[in-house]
Design a protein around this motif. Structure first.
Motif, PDB file in Angstrom:
ATOM      1  N   UNK A   1       0.662  -0.991   0.249  1.00  0.00           N
ATOM      2  CA  UNK A   1      -0.336   0.391  -0.011  1.00  0.00           C
ATOM      3  C   UNK A   1       1.154   1.043  -0.079  1.00  0.00           C
ATOM      4  N   UNK A   2       0.566   2.415  -0.928  1.00  0.00           N
ATOM      5  CA  UNK A   2       0.968   3.166  -0.691  1.00  0.00           C
ATOM      6  C   UNK A   2       1.246   4.058   0.943  1.00  0.00           C
ATOM      7  N   UNK A   3       3.162   4.543   0.714  1.00  0.00           N
ATOM      8  CA  UNK A   3       3.276   4.627   2.639  1.00  0.00           C
ATOM      9  C   UNK A   3       3.145   6.100   2.518  1.00  0.00           C
ATOM     10  N   UNK A   4       2.532   6.611   3.544  1.00  0.00           N
ATOM     11  CA  UNK A   4       2.234   7.727   4.401  1.00  0.00           C
ATOM     12  C   UNK A   4       3.337   8.733   4.509  1.00  0.00           C
TER      13      UNK A   4
ATOM     14  N   UNK B   1       9.901   6.271   7.375  1.00  0.00           N
ATOM     15  CA  UNK B   1      10.289   7.164   7.662  1.00  0.00           C
ATOM     16  C   UNK B   1       8.825   8.293   8.123  1.00  0.00           C
ATOM     17  N   UNK B   2       7.885   7.534   8.865  1.00  0.00           N
ATOM     18  CA  UNK B   2       6.330   8.431   8.719  1.00  0.00           C
ATOM     19  C   UNK B   2       6.099   8.816   9.767  1.00  0.00           C
ATOM     20  N   UNK B   3       6.032  10.289   9.781  1.00  0.00           N
ATOM     21  CA  UNK B   3       5.831  11.205  10.659  1.00  0.00           C
ATOM     22  C   UNK B   3       4.449  11.059  11.481  1.00  0.00           C
ATOM     23  N   UNK B   4       4.370  10.116  12.717  1.00  0.00           N
ATOM     24  CA  UNK B   4       3.125  10.100  13.666  1.00  0.00           C
ATOM     25  C   UNK B   4       2.535  11.151  14.513  1.00  0.00           C
ATOM     26  N   UNK B   5       1.554  11.365  14.142  1.00  0.00           N
ATOM     27  CA  UNK B   5       1.259  12.847  15.458  1.00  0.00           C
ATOM     28  C   UNK B   5      -0.018  12.446  16.224  1.00  0.00           C
ATOM     29  N   UNK B   6       0.606  12.228  17.438  1.00  0.00           N
ATOM     30  CA  UNK B   6      -0.033  11.208  18.419  1.00  0.00           C
ATOM     31  C   UNK B   6      -1.355  12.515  18.578  1.00  0.00           C
ATOM     32  N   UNK B   7      -2.747  12.576  18.819  1.00  0.00           N
ATOM     33  CA  UNK B   7      -3.182  14.321  18.927  1.00  0.00           C
ATOM     34  C   UNK B   7      -3.877  14.006  20.542  1.00  0.00           C
ATOM     35  N   UNK B   8      -3.252  13.035  21.486  1.00  0.00           N
ATOM     36  CA  UNK B   8      -3.592  12.930  22.554  1.00  0.00           C
ATOM     37  C   UNK B   8      -4.715  12.995  23.183  1.00  0.00           C
ATOM     38  N   UNK B   9      -5.803  12.755  22.423  1.00  0.00           N
ATOM     39  CA  UNK B   9      -7.047  13.153  23.016  1.00  0.00           C
ATOM     40  C   UNK B   9      -7.954  14.548  22.447  1.00  0.00           C
ATOM     41  N   UNK B  10      -7.025  15.587  21.301  1.00  0.00           N
ATOM     42  CA  UNK B  10      -7.242  16.450  21.105  1.00  0.00           C
ATOM     43  C   UNK B  10      -8.499  16.279  19.894  1.00  0.00           C
ATOM     44  N   UNK B  11      -9.321  17.322  19.422  1.00  0.00           N
ATOM     45  CA  UNK B  11      -9.588  17.329  18.526  1.00  0.00           C
ATOM     46  C   UNK B  11      -9.485  17.982  17.134  1.00  0.00           C
TER      47      UNK B  11
END
Length: 592
Positions: free
Chosen positions: A43-46, A91-101
């Motif tokens: 699958x195309x990587x993000x 290399x994918x950057x993971x942004x964890x919202x930590x409960x934000x909207x």
């Protein structure tokens, strides 16, 4: 008994049967190979995956999601957190919202981009609470200025001052106190609405309109404008609507360096406010050149949907010939609409009314642009592929413009099939004109924060009956089928979208009054309010296919909030902060 061998016909049948079996076998082999290859195909990587919070997509098919994957400046996946893992690479950057909207990137549906930037450079008077405080601000600026240097600013609003200044003429302060603290520096301060200006004596002397007498009055009353004067015939310092040009023409032009500085400040302010796109309501030649240069240098930073100013007819004629400029590559700068200023504002009593102002009998406001020009522009725009966006606040201005639009549509039915002409503000409507927006396909671009700021004193201008029947009637327009584009009209109001969202759903002042809101039946639902800042705002710019919702193949523009604006109690809404802004898959503001 002798039997004969197989007939030629039977031999042919057997041959074709064997051939079919071989071909079928090859087909099965190929199918198995294809399936095997498909299973192995990655699958195309993000480049980025955002997850771990509440994500409102504004996509009716999937209103909420757990995760979003981004490749380049586009969205490639919207769905579950588990499904998003297929798009993860080293290399994918993971942004964890930590409960934000997170929501789609917010779109400022009507503002003045360079005005936003210049409000950071000049005197910003939006928070001034009295005439005394305004004079003190100017006095401080004079102390830092060279003699003869112009002092300019914007944001004052006499109807919001406590106490009211004395004396007042036609509801406005007079210049004497201002002139006392600035004898050697010309001063010109624009009203918060931008539809009136306040000049000191030195500025009026330079402009040649001070002093005057009853025997020497000239240019005091002009078509589309007015100089407020006292009982002796002398100007009070207030220049309404087109009369502002008498002073403004003497103010030194800005420098290219200052323009670039203002642009950079505007970009920064948008990012900090969660604004990823901006409908710029009226730009001229210099600003067009500035935007083109900024885009080439990678300094634009916000997606601009620009309206050509109707104050320059020659500019319009040039663009009729060349046609719209639609950015289909970077989606950073599109010029395909025309802004016409057709009346003034309620605060300055310049809005054009069908009946006289309640607090100024005999005064109906100002028609600041001939309606013949509105009709001619509308017809030329339709033929050239442009949208027309007309400023109209008073009920007469709205009615007259709807009439001209309708005539233009009827004369050009093919070109008008998807015109999306707009009325900017549509603040006060005659009840008969409310359903005409939907029936004509006209988009009302309304700034909810104006109701919050203006409603406490607007009733003095219009009276209770007109307020209740046709002022800020969001729900009536929505129920009739119209799509509302929201915004702030910055720098008339601060660019803060949270304040406008709060006003949309509460119909209260920012102080939380009245308890049930003004005309509460006209409140927007939270979904309607978010749509007005995202998908419907994109529709108002012909851009709903590329932005306004979180869907695969749309632009990766997102706004991330400190709390859930769709569920947090109303009295906590204004505590919401923008924590992150993402434009085209890049984090441009990080307040985490």
């Amino acid at each position: 008994m002798v039997t004969s061998g197989p007939s030629k016909q039977n031999l042919k049948i057997k041959y074709y049967m064997k051939l079919s079996q071989k071909l079928f076998g090859l087909y099965l082999l190929g199918l198995l190979f294809f399936c095997a290859c498909s299973g192995e195909r990655e699958v195309e990587k993000a480049d980025m995956i955002i997850q771990g919070g509440t994500i409102y997509t504004m996509d009716e098919a999937q209103p909420e999601a757990e995760a979003v994957a981004v490749k380049g400046n586009r969205i490639i996946f919207v769905g579950s957190s588990a499904g998003a893992q297929d798009y993860v690479a080293g290399s994918t950057e993971i942004i964890d919202l930590k409960g934000l909207t997170m929501t789609p990137g917010l779109i400022e549906g009507h503002g003045h981009f360079m005005g936003l930037g210049y409000s950071e450079l000049n005197l910003n008077l939006l928070d001034v609470t009295s005439y005394k405080e305004l004079v003190e601000r100017v006095e401080a600026a004079v102390a830092k200025a060279e003699p003869g240097q112009w002092i300019t600013g914007r944001g004052w609003h006499q109807s919001k001052w406590t106490p009211a200044p004395e004396p007042m003429v036609h509801g406005f302060q007079t210049h004497q106190l201002l002139s006392e603290v600035s004898p050697d520096n010309p001063v010109f301060l624009r009203h918060a609405s931008g539809h009136a200006g306040f000049a000191n004596a030195r500025a009026m002397e330079i402009a040649g309109v001070m002093p005057l007498s009853k025997e020497n009055i000239h240019e005091l009353n002009m078509e589309g404008g007015e100089i407020i004067r006292d009982e002796l015939g002398n100007p009070t310092g207030i220049f309404n609507e087109r009369a502002m040009e008498l002073i403004a023409r003497h103010i030194p032009e800005s420098t290219p360096e200052k323009d670039r500085q203002a642009l950079a400040l505007a970009v920064k302010a948008c990012h900090a406010s969660g604004i990823t796109s901006f409908h710029d309501a009226g730009i001229g030649r210099e600003t067009i050149e500035l935007y083109h240069n900024a885009k080439e240098k990678g300094e634009l930073g916000v997606r601009i949907y620009a309206m050509l100013t109707g104050f320059d007819p020659d500019l319009l004629e040039e663009w009729y010939d060349r046609g719209p400029e639609i950015d289909t590559t970077d989606h950073l700068l599109t010029i395909r609409s025309i802004k016409l200023n057709c009346d003034g504002a309620l605060g300055s009593r310049g809005a054009w009314l069908l009946e006289a102002y309640t607090d100024r009998p005999g005064h109906f406001g100002h028609e600041t642009l001939p309606m013949e020009f509105v009709l001619a522009t509308s017809q030329k725009a339709l033929k050239s592929g442009f949208q027309v966006c007309s400023h109209a606040i008073g009920d007469r201005a709205n009615q007259e413009i709807l009439d001209r639009y309708e005539k233009a549509f009827n004369k050009n039915p093919e070109a008008a099939k998807d015109h999306r002409f707009r009325i900017e503000h549509a603040q006060h409507l005659h009840p008969d004109d409310i359903p005409r927006f939907a029936s004509l396909g006209v988009v009302p671009a309304m700034q909810a924060i104006h109701m919050s700021s203006d409603r406490p004193w607007a009733i003095d201008r219009l009276g209770e009956k007109r307020i209740k029947e046709g002022a800020y009637v969001w729900q009536k327009l929505l129920q009739s089928g119209a799509r509302i584009v929201n915004g702030t009209d910055v720098p008339v109001e601060p660019i803060n979208p949270i304040a406008s969202f709060y006003a949309s759903v509460s119909r209260k002042t920012l102080e939380g009054t009245p308890e049930d809101g003004y005309e509460p039946e006209q409140k927007m639902t939270r979904e309607q309010a978010l749509r007005s800042y995202t998908l419907d705002a994109a529709y108002g710019a012909f851009e709903e296919d590329i932005k306004g919702s979180i869907e695969p193949d749309k632009l990766a523009d997102f706004t991330i909030f400190s709390q859930d604006i769709m569920t947090v109690p109303e009295d906590k809404l204004l505590q919401t902060k923008v924590k992150m802004t993402i434009v085209g898959g890049k984090v441009v503001y990080n307040g985490l």
